[in-house]
Enzyme design. Structure first.
Site, PDB file in Angstrom:
ATOM      1  N   ASP A 532     -56.240  23.126  40.875  1.00  0.00           N
ATOM      2  CA  ASP A 532     -57.329  22.263  41.311  1.00  0.00           C
ATOM      3  C   ASP A 532     -58.638  23.025  41.288  1.00  0.00           C
ATOM      4  OD1 ASP A 532     -57.678  23.587  43.999  1.00  0.00           O
ATOM      5  OD2 ASP A 532     -55.593  22.932  44.188  1.00  0.00           O
ATOM      6  N   GLU A 612     -40.833  39.117  13.260  1.00  0.00           N
ATOM      7  CA  GLU A 612     -41.383  38.427  14.434  1.00  0.00           C
ATOM      8  C   GLU A 612     -42.451  39.285  15.130  1.00  0.00           C
ATOM      9  OE1 GLU A 612     -37.844  35.522  16.038  1.00  0.00           O
ATOM     10  OE2 GLU A 612     -37.522  37.690  16.162  1.00  0.00           O
TER      11      GLU A 612
END
Ligand code: GLA
Length: 728
Positions: A532, A612
């Site tokens: 928030d 990777e």
């Protein structure tokens, strides 16, 4: 001048670059709302209508005029007890037990700069960027005063609202309900957009028409919660991403809240956002002041995309603070999904060494480093380094990590305590609990009574004791349960606990920032349970969700983007198959999704192949280039992943010279139709060069038709295009 006052008509007008907000004190001293929307000139008092309404009360002083009723008039701060039967912004229980309140105008003040709020987070802005209007209302009988605060940031199309409630009378009154902002609309159909969810699946998008009755969201959990975000958007039914009128109300508060959209008997709409009224009953003694948390309002006549950008810009520049406000955050590897509780110093060092080799910039030692914490049943509260587990004093360990060229960060959950901890054994009364009852457990832990200064001080000292041991440059501040047992042995009135707790929490965070100005704090509450605007004042980034599945994250980040900037969104690449969903996605796709926020990794690199590892190196190299754009650029939603077969989003630098567009195919079928990604926000009439292919595109064609994505087999293929504007 952002604030204009017409003293003859008692009209207050607030102008931003593209919006106008207007209110009027009428002949009876009521503060009525006249207008909020696209920028206008003149006065809108003609919008008020009066009629003899059955069963709508009339204030005594209007005499025989039955056309005057608070039940029908649009108001700035409606109170319970003056004949308005809609949901009020304030409800007061007076010393004599009555619930009456009748707020009338007393006067106003205007000053340059934006007001602040004692003890609470708030948008800040200096004299060059904001003005403040303060309107004082008073109840003539009890002398309860409400100073309504309006902060106007013209360049951001933002108006903030807050209030100070002052008991200027004698004796105690009790605030039973306090909202931060009220918006009354005398006419019009609206949709209400809200963001619901659950742990590991936060901020799903919901859009429904406002209808007769009341639609309510909120949290009773002591945190803003995974379940509903304290953000509401009101939009005209024909408003979409790019067109149409819409309003956002964003609560700058991290505790229990409520939001409401009510259509009344005359098809008028009232929207309220503020403190949760359940379990709230706040006593105010003579002379005391209650500070109401702030709501940020913004209006856009250009759809939801612009509305979000208004909030993003305001929060980036005028809410987030500290060293990392606008500068690139370190790319981190977090030990949680890499090892959970099962690590020692050696394992963490190896993780850091591999990560450093790949280009990662910071190791975060998550949960499990303190007390006897080897699972989630003990030790919260004992913020003492487990040197046996780390294998050496923290200082030495951090030095080794720093020698790898890596920063070091650490996890805390300061608000909670396990019963199995020395801290709890020493102070069992410091955990919230009700007399004579066994407390409700959550993750086998309790919440500390942060309404008490001595409790906050004790935890603060412990946290500082750890931070002072070495070069700690980051903390992850977690909070892993909902609040129950809201009873404090130290409080006279239990209805103040939820609010006072937040004051204690914010005080802790403020003190931490003051003592460690270079510390980066990442907020977290089981992922995004306290995502928030209140937390952004202290923690410029927040772990967005415990769900690191790239496909779920696309939706979670989409919902989050309505109210919060990408620079606030902690977003990490984790292993595949994902540990929350079991779903597989390529490393490339996981990387592209995580690059829509503050990038990092949440995995052990040990099992990665050399190929990777090269992909990871490349991701890090790219993210370093993109980071300023992601953090400070304008964010555009290019699709709706809840409805469309592809997810696409875009960042454009404020000057329009740089663009990063990303897309992930959400569906795959035989003989697929081609998907085109239409770009937004480019400078019309200019050209852009895609940096990987070198190909030059016309901005208008990119915005009109877009780019076709390659027709590739395989699930969740992803694409990223980085453009720079070129002179042709
Ligand atoms: C919460 C957080 C996770 C992790 C764990 C540790 O769930 O959201 O990221 O830190 O706590 O216990």
């Amino acid at each position: 001048m952002a604030i204009l006052i017409d003293n003859d008509k008692n009209i207050f007008t607030l102008h931003t670059d593209n919006s106008t907000y207007q209110m009027q004190v009428d002949k009876y001293g009521f503060l009525l709302h006249l207008y909020y929307g696209r920028k206008t000139k003149g006065t809108m008092d003609y919008l008020l209508t009066y009629a003899d309404r059955g069963f709508s009360g009339n204030p005594y002083d209007v005499g025989p005029d039955r056309t005057y009723s608070m039940d029908a008039l649009p108001q700035e701060f409606p109170c319970q007890g003056n004949g308005d039967f809609r949901s009020p912004a304030i409800s007061v229980r007076n010393g004599d037990g009555s619930y009456g309140c009748d707020l009338r105008y007393q006067g106003y003040k205007v000053h340059k700069g934006k007001y602040g709020i004692k003890g609470l987070p708030a948008v800040y802005a200096d004299e060059t960027e904001a003005e403040t209007l303060e309107i004082l209302l008073e109840d003539g009988v009890t002398k309860l005063q409400v100073a309504l605060l309006y902060g106007v940031l013209p360049g951001y199309d933002v108006i903030t609202r807050s209030a100070r409630i002052i008991n200027a009378g004698e004796g105690t009154v009790c605030l039973e309900k306090v909202q931060s902002a009220c918006l009354d609309f005398v006419t019009g159909n609206y949709d209400i957009i809200s963001f619901y969810g659950r742990h590991a699946m936060e901020r799903n998008f919901q859009r429904i028409p406002v209808a007769h009755g009341s639609f309510k969201i909120g949290s009773r959990r002591g945190t803003s919660s995974h379940q509903y975000n304290p953000l509401m958007i009101l939009a005209r039914p024909d408003t979409n991403e790019d067109f149409g009128g819409c309003y956002a109300l964003s609560f700058v508060y991290s505790g229990s809240f409520q939001g409401e959209a009510e259509m009344d008997q005359y098809k008028q709409t009232r929207v309220l956002l503020g403190l949760q009224e359940e379990l709230f009953s706040y006593p105010l003694k003579a002379g005391e002041i209650f500070y109401v948390p702030e709501t940020v309002l913004t209006y856009s006549s250009q759809g939801l995309g612009k509305l979000s950008q208004n909030l993003h810009r305001c929060y980036r520049k005028h809410l987030c603070r500290g060293k990392y406000k606008e500068t690139a955050r370190p790319i981190l590897v977090n030990s949680w999904e890499a090892a959970y509780f099962h690590f020692d110093g050696k394992l963490l060092y190896e993780l850091a060494a591999t990560a450093a080799d790949l280009g990662v910039e910071m190791l975060v030692m998550d949960d499990g480093w303190f007390g006897k914490r080897n699972d989630d049943n003990s030790s919260l509260g004992d913020w003492v380094v487990n040197e046996e587990k780390i294998g050496e004093p923290l200082k030495d360990f951090i030095e080794k990590i720093n020698q790898l060229g890596m920063k070091f960060g650490i996890w805390f959950e300061p608000e909670c305590v396990n019963e199995d901890s020395d801290f709890f054994r020493a102070h069992p009364d410091w955990a919230l609990h009700m007399p004579g009852r066994k407390p409700i457990l959550g993750r086998n832990q309790l919440i500390l009574d942060f309404t008490r200064k001595e409790v906050v001080d004790a935890v603060f000292n412990q946290v500082c004791g750890v931070l002072d041991q070495g070069n700690i440059e980051y903390i992850k501040w977690d909070m892993n349960r909902s609040m129950t047992d809201m009873y404090s042995a130290a409080a006279e009135q239990q209805g103040r606990i939820a609010y006072d707790y937040m004051i204690g929490l914010y005080d802790f965070l403020e003190r931490l920032m003051a003592r460690y100005p270079n510390l980066l704090i990442e907020g977290c509450s089981g992922g995004g349970g306290r995502f928030d605007a209140g937390m952004l004042y202290y923690t410029p980034q927040i772990w967005c969700s415990d769900n690191t599945d790239a496909l779920d994250r696309i939706r979670i980040q989409y919902g989050t983007s309505f109210g919060y900037p990408a620079g606030a969104v902690g977003s990490h690449v984790s292993v595949s198959p994902n540990e929350q969903t079991g779903r597989s996605a390529s490393l490339e796709t996981r990387g592209i999704v995580a690059m829509a926020g503050v990038f990092g990794y949440e995995m052990s690199f040990v099992k990665l192949s050399e190929r990777e590892k090269d992909i990871v190196r490349e991701q890090i190299r790219k993210y370093r280039t993109y980071a300023p754009l992601v953090q400070n650029g304008l964010y555009y939603r290019l699709s709706n992943p809840f409805e469309d077969e592809l997810a696409a989003w875009e960042f454009v630098s404020e000057d329009g010279t740089e663009v990063l567009a990303s897309a992930v195919m959400l569906e795959i079928h035989g003989n697929m139709t081609a998907s085109y990604v239409r770009l937004k926000g480019l400078v019309s009439g200019t050209c852009y060069q895609e940096q990987e292919s070198g190909r030059i595109y016309d901005a208008d064609a990119l915005m009109e038709v877009g780019l076709p994505l390659p027709l590739q087999c395989g699930e969740y293929q992803s694409y990223q295009y980085y453009f720079k504007q070129v002179r042709q």
